[in-house]
Design an enzyme around this catalytic site. Structure first.
Site, PDB file in Angstrom:
ATOM      1  N   LEU A 494       0.809  -1.212   0.000  1.00 51.20           N
ATOM      2  CA  LEU A 494       0.000   0.000   0.000  1.00 51.20           C
ATOM      3  C   LEU A 494       0.843   1.263   0.000  1.00 51.20           C
ATOM      4  CD1 LEU A 494      -2.644  -1.093   2.674  1.00 51.20           C
ATOM      5  CD2 LEU A 494      -2.921  -1.102   0.195  1.00 51.20           C
ATOM      6  N   GLY A 498       7.805   6.265   7.493  1.00 48.15           N
ATOM      7  CA  GLY A 498       9.012   6.274   8.312  1.00 48.15           C
ATOM      8  C   GLY A 498       9.203   4.987   9.087  1.00 48.15           C
ATOM      9  N   PHE A 499       8.092   4.292   9.400  1.00 53.92           N
ATOM     10  CA  PHE A 499       8.175   3.044  10.145  1.00 53.92           C
ATOM     11  C   PHE A 499       8.631   1.903   9.245  1.00 53.92           C
ATOM     12  CE2 PHE A 499       6.516  -0.805  12.069  1.00 53.92           C
ATOM     13  CZ  PHE A 499       6.687  -0.593  13.428  1.00 53.92           C
ATOM     14  N   PRO A 501       7.382  -0.452   5.301  1.00 53.36           N
ATOM     15  CA  PRO A 501       6.351  -0.702   4.296  1.00 53.36           C
ATOM     16  C   PRO A 501       5.036  -1.142   4.932  1.00 53.36           C
ATOM     17  CG  PRO A 501       7.899  -2.523   4.351  1.00 53.36           C
ATOM     18  CD  PRO A 501       8.459  -1.458   5.260  1.00 53.36           C
ATOM     19  N   VAL A 502       3.936  -0.891   4.203  1.00 52.30           N
ATOM     20  CA  VAL A 502       2.600  -1.278   4.644  1.00 52.30           C
ATOM     21  C   VAL A 502       1.970  -2.138   3.553  1.00 52.30           C
ATOM     22  CG1 VAL A 502       0.341  -0.493   5.431  1.00 52.30           C
ATOM     23  CG2 VAL A 502       2.376   0.864   5.948  1.00 52.30           C
ATOM     24  N   LYS A 516       1.754  -3.232   8.963  1.00 54.89           N
ATOM     25  CA  LYS A 516       2.848  -2.258   8.956  1.00 54.89           C
ATOM     26  C   LYS A 516       4.096  -2.948   9.491  1.00 54.89           C
ATOM     27  CE  LYS A 516       2.738   1.479  11.635  1.00 54.89           C
ATOM     28  NZ  LYS A 516       2.450   2.850  12.116  1.00 54.89           N
ATOM     29  N   ASP A 632       2.581  13.451  16.835  1.00 55.25           N
ATOM     30  CA  ASP A 632       2.907  13.372  15.408  1.00 55.25           C
ATOM     31  C   ASP A 632       1.645  13.451  14.560  1.00 55.25           C
ATOM     32  OD1 ASP A 632       4.610  13.269  13.264  1.00 55.25           O
ATOM     33  OD2 ASP A 632       4.767  11.093  13.231  1.00 55.25           O
TER      34      ASP A 632
END
Length: 819
Positions: A494, A498-499, A501-502, A516, A632
């Site tokens: 998707l 920053g974390f 890939p989703v 995630k 955030d």
């Protein structure tokens, strides 16, 4: 000429005499035998409510009902002939000489009638629609509401209005219950009923067919029902609960001009809704069924439900699952049983359990001077952990009190407290020494260790003892995640943040999920992963993304969310950035695609999204059990469901505050350029007002369709906040609005929304409003104070005072040191 004057004078006298001798007729009432036909209405004195015939959407049936007229136009709050609709426009409505209301059709066929004391003869009975929405039958000159012949407030439908009583009149034998519609377009009485259970201690109950209890909200504890979220005193409405020899009821009264109702939906849910003048629609202020534990008897006898634990159901101390196999499959309905049967041994005693919603019981009576002590002699059903300090005492066998260390007597309990105090004191001293050694060792490691890989390895060791049992969330195995995402196929990807890939996935149950995955090269780390798992698992709100579970396997760390098909707000609001198409030969086509995508968000939808985000933040700051600062908030962290309702996501940087905590300082500034408040970016101080600032930035972005960090204007420098401030001072607020909103906006709403945005981005945190005030402001309630200068603003000719907004992208910062 004289004859004309005489004729005119005679005409005036005739009209005056006609008005004097004719019976008076008020628009809010009808007198005996005066008929209201289909197409005619009566309106309350202040024009708040209207009574007449109506047809629901997608239906030709006709009903006699009451609806809002002045505001919330057309919202039906009461229906007379719910189960007997009229198939044509032949309906008539009148009040008879004996004080009865009659609804007829097709001549003299009576469809519905009110009750009346037929043996009493009344003088000039009238039916009047009051400004409260109450239809009453009374004698013409009577103003005493206790002597009304009949009133619709005694026979509620699916809506509870301010001033209406929900409960029982023990003298008249009336039960004022809420009964929902059968469907959104069918006023027939549905399969549920909401009522005050008055046998024993009063409590709010939702029943199904055959009076089977479906939901139970626990006893009244002074300001609310114990099973409902906190309902603290507030400036908008007050609540009252009365129990005496004559009646048992609950009601609320409004203190302001805010329009608020309690509505029971066709599917058996109870919601508190408020009317928004800005969006011209109702918004849900509170929902009765936000958690799994509202389901009646979910955990069976002697089982206790807790939303903050996984699994939600556990047995009370001294009890064990009655059918362990079913419990292992998350079927808790069989409940629990004593580990050791009771045998009336004199040594048996009671074990105290604090913080419980009291169980249900049919045969309790605490009226007539009850002491406040309640006794249960059967199985304890529908227990739930509660924040209220309600103490429940369970009789336990002597062997368990001794073997399991349960409290057998107060003296024994005091001795245990003394031993525990000494043990804790020694433990704290040892722990202090170990903590000091740990800090020294950590500093040495930091000075000698470099590189992301080593830092990640250190975090692995740090959390190696946490694992599944300490996280209140469903664990999902890696094999299930791999299967759901088709081995993390690129087709299912998707996006990437920053974390990491989703991916989109589908579980074996058919549920769509978003996975995630923590990237090994991510600027965020294991701290953020665990923070999000622990934080989001405790939060439940319609405007927060739902975290379904997590996966930990070796170095793999993944968060499993509900799948939201409309992705993030920034994609709809900003589309693709110019840099994304810098090397694209079809640059002009890309710009047109972006403009088309952005303009799909018409003004009413944008305002609804703004309002939903505000309610989500308010829940985090004030209404949730844990006071959360998100830190955030930005457009890319707002996800949209299938109905374009906003849901706040990404809690990796969130922090929990104590109830009395106002602010906190940190040496590690976390957030995103363009959304960080000045006191946080410069001094490392953050509070709930930091989130308010970020919200204000999003509001101005929603109105303008421009990113704060990428804003540019041919005539002015600076940023979006400064540009909005200049236009406000010059009285040109509408120039900030995106041109594609011209045909869908309401000018007053846009101007008010810009004003609210500027109030939220004021330079000093103490000047910014709280989110509770913001929700009211966005809803169009109350006057707005003038805003002060926003943060990061510089006058013409002065250097830009925003060191964080010049020439940066929207990357999340996690290691800035304040100065």
């Amino acid at each position: 000429m004289l004859s004309m004057e005489i004729l005119f004078t005679s005409l005036l006298i005739s009209i005056a005499l006609f008005l004097i001798i004719s019976p008076s007729f008020a628009v809010d009432s009808i007198t005996a035998d005066q008929v209201i036909k289909d197409g005619e209405t009566i309106v309350s004195a202040g024009e708040m409510f209207e009574l007449g015939f109506f047809s629901p959407a997608n239906s030709t049936n006709r009903y006699l009902g009451i609806w809002y007229k002045k505001m919330a136009t057309g919202t039906v709050v009461w229906v007379a002939n719910r189960d007997l609709p009229i198939s044509n426009a032949s309906g008539t409505f009148k009040v008879t000489g004996d004080g009865r209301l009659l609804l007829s059709c097709c001549g003299d066929t009576v469809i519905w009638s009110s009750t009346s004391l037929a043996f009493v003869r009344y003088i000039n009975p009238v039916a009047q629609l009051l400004e409260t929405g109450n239809l009453v039958v009374k004698e013409k000159n009577n103003t005493d509401e206790t002597n009304f012949i009949w009133q619709s407030f005694d026979y509620p439908g699916d809506t509870m209005l301010p001033g209406m009583k929900l409960g029982k009149d023990l003298v008249k034998g009336i039960s004022r219950d809420l009964t929902p519609w059968k469907s959104p377009n069918d006023p027939s009485i549905g399969p549920y009923v909401g009522y005050i259970h008055a046998n024993g201690y009063p409590q709010l109950v939702i029943g199904g067919q055959g009076s089977v209890i479906q939901k139970r909200f626990g006893p009244w504890v002074g300001i609310r029902f114990s099973g409902l979220p906190n309902e603290m005193p507030n400036p908008v409405y007050s609540v009252e609960f009365v129990i005496n020899e004559k009646e048992v009821y609950y009601k609320f009264e409004l203190k302001t001009s805010v329009l608020q109702i309690i509505h029971m939906t066709w599917d058996g849910n109870i919601m508190i809704s408020r009317w928004s003048n800005r969006s011209r629609d109702w918004f849900v202020f509170a929902n009765g069924f936000l958690d799994l534990c509202s389901e009646y008897g979910l955990c069976g006898p002697y089982g206790s439900c807790n939303n903050n634990k996984t699994p939600s159901c556990t047995c009370l101390d001294g009890f064990e699952p009655k059918r362990p196999g079913e419990w292992n499959m998350a079927d808790w309905s069989s409940g629990c049983q004593h580990k050791v049967p009771l045998d009336c041994d004199p040594a048996e005693d009671f074990w105290k359990i604090r913080g419980m919603k009291f169980p249900t019981h049919e045969n309790l009576d605490v009226r007539r001077g009850g002491s406040g002590c309640l006794l249960w002699f059967g199985e304890l059903m529908d227990l739930k952990a509660s924040e209220e300090s309600l103490d429940l005492y369970i009789r336990m066998p002597a062997s368990l009190l001794k073997d399991d260390g349960l409290m057998a007597s107060q003296s024994g309990f005091n001795k245990k407290i003394q031993v525990l105090t000494i043990t804790l004191s020694i433990s704290l001293v040892l722990l202090g020494g170990l903590l000091a050694a740990y800090v020294r060792n950590k500093k040495k490691k930091r000075s000698s260790t470099k590189g992301r890989g080593r830092r990640a390895h250190g975090l692995d060791k740090k959390y190696s003892n946490v694992e599944k049992d300490d996280l209140d969330l469903n664990f999902i195995s890696l094999s299930k995640v791999v299967k759901a995402t088709n081995n993390f196929s690129l087709v299912n990807k998707l996006g990437e943040g920053g974390f990491g890939p989703v991916y989109k996935g589908v579980l074996e149950s058919g549920q769509e999920i978003a996975v995630k995955q923590l990237s090994k090269t991510s600027e965020q780390g294991y701290d953020e992963f665990y923070n999000e798992v622990v934080c989001v698992a405790k939060l439940q709100h319609r405007n927060l993304v739902k975290l379904l579970g997590y996966c930990m396997d070796g170095n793999q760390r993944m968060l499993i969310y509900e799948y939201l098909p409309n992705k993030s707000l920034d994609l709809h609001l900003f589309g693709w950035t110019v840099s994304s198409f810098f090397y694209c030969a079809l640059y002009s086509i890309a710009i047109r695609v972006y403009e088309t995508k952005s303009c799909m968000l018409k003004w009413p939808l944008r305002l609804n999204i703004i309002h939903g985000i505000a309610k989500g933040i308010l829940y985090l700051h004030q209404d949730s059990r844990h006071r959360i600062i998100h830190r955030d908030l930005k457009a890319s962290n707002i996800l949209l469901d299938g109905n374009m309702n906003p849901k706040i996501s990404d809690f990796g940087l969130a922090r929990e505050f104590r109830g009395d905590q106002i602010t906190e300082e940190t040496m590690k500034v976390a957030g995103t350029y363009g959304y960080i408040s000045p006191e946080y970016a410069i001094y490392g101080r953050f509070s709930i007002k930091s989130d308010v600032f970020s919200f204000g930035v999003m509001v101005l972005e929603m109105v303008s369709g421009k990113k704060n960090t990428e804003f540019s204007h041919e005539h002015v420098g600076g940023n979006l906040l400064g540009h909005a401030w200049r236009l406000y001072r010059e009285g040109k607020c509408m120039e900030l609005m995106s041109p594609c909103l011209r045909n869908s906006c309401i000018i007053s709403e846009v101007e008010r929304t810009i004003h609210v945005g500027l109030l939220c981005v004021q330079n000093l945190p103490e000047d910014r409003p709280t989110m509770s005030s913001v929700v009211m402001m966005v809803s169009g309630e109350g006057a707005l104070p003038p805003p002060k200068q926003p943060a990061f603003f510089a006058e013409e000719g002065l250097p830009n005072s925003d060191p964080f907004l010049a020439g940066v992208d929207e990357a999340t910062i996690t290691m800035l040191k304040p100065r």
